[in-house]
Design a protein around this motif. Structure first.
Motif, PDB file in Angstrom:
ATOM      1  N   LEU A  75       1.057  -1.309  -0.234  1.00  0.00           N
ATOM      2  CA  LEU A  75      -0.307  -0.138  -0.060  1.00  0.00           C
ATOM      3  C   LEU A  75       0.911   1.339   0.061  1.00  0.00           C
ATOM      4  CD1 LEU A  75      -2.944  -1.097   2.639  1.00  0.00           C
ATOM      5  CD2 LEU A  75      -2.809  -1.034  -0.151  1.00  0.00           C
ATOM      6  N   PHE A  78      -2.369   5.250  -1.103  1.00  0.00           N
ATOM      7  CA  PHE A  78      -3.889   5.007  -0.525  1.00  0.00           C
ATOM      8  C   PHE A  78      -4.499   6.445  -0.093  1.00  0.00           C
ATOM      9  CE2 PHE A  78      -3.164   1.075  -2.582  1.00  0.00           C
ATOM     10  CZ  PHE A  78      -4.112   0.662  -2.746  1.00  0.00           C
ATOM     11  N   SER A  85      -6.598   2.080   5.123  1.00  0.00           N
ATOM     12  CA  SER A  85      -6.164   1.045   5.234  1.00  0.00           C
ATOM     13  C   SER A  85      -5.729   0.687   6.760  1.00  0.00           C
ATOM     14  CB  SER A  85      -4.905   0.588   4.395  1.00  0.00           C
ATOM     15  OG  SER A  85      -3.949   1.853   5.196  1.00  0.00           O
TER      16      SER A  85
END
Length: 85
Positions: A75, A78, A85
């Motif tokens: 990740l 994001f 997340s």
């Protein structure tokens, strides 16, 4: 050989996924041709396969097997796109 759809996890790490696949059934002549020569009927617009069940209910399909995937998810940035997340 077929079409499949599965969700990519939104959490970091290694993930094992099983993606069930299907293919258009076709006529008996197309099925015989696929068995002898290969290939087979294809969707004219493959993006409709991901559109939703309401758009796929008219398709005559048959199972084409399962694809097992090992994914490594990383990740980054994001938050910029509204994914938590």
């Amino acid at each position: 050989l077929g079409y499949g759809f599965c969700h990519v996890p939104a959490t970091p790490g290694c993930h094992a996924l099983a993606c069930v696949t299907w293919r258009p059934r076709g006529t008996w002549w197309e099925r015989l041709s696929r068995r002898l020569v290969g290939g087979g009927p294809q969707l004219r617009a493959p993006e409709t396969a991901a559109a939703g069940a309401a758009d796929r209910f008219r398709l005559r399909t048959e199972a084409a097997g399962t694809v097992h995937l090992q994914l490594g998810v990383l990740l980054r940035h994001f938050g910029r796109y509204g994914v938590e997340s």
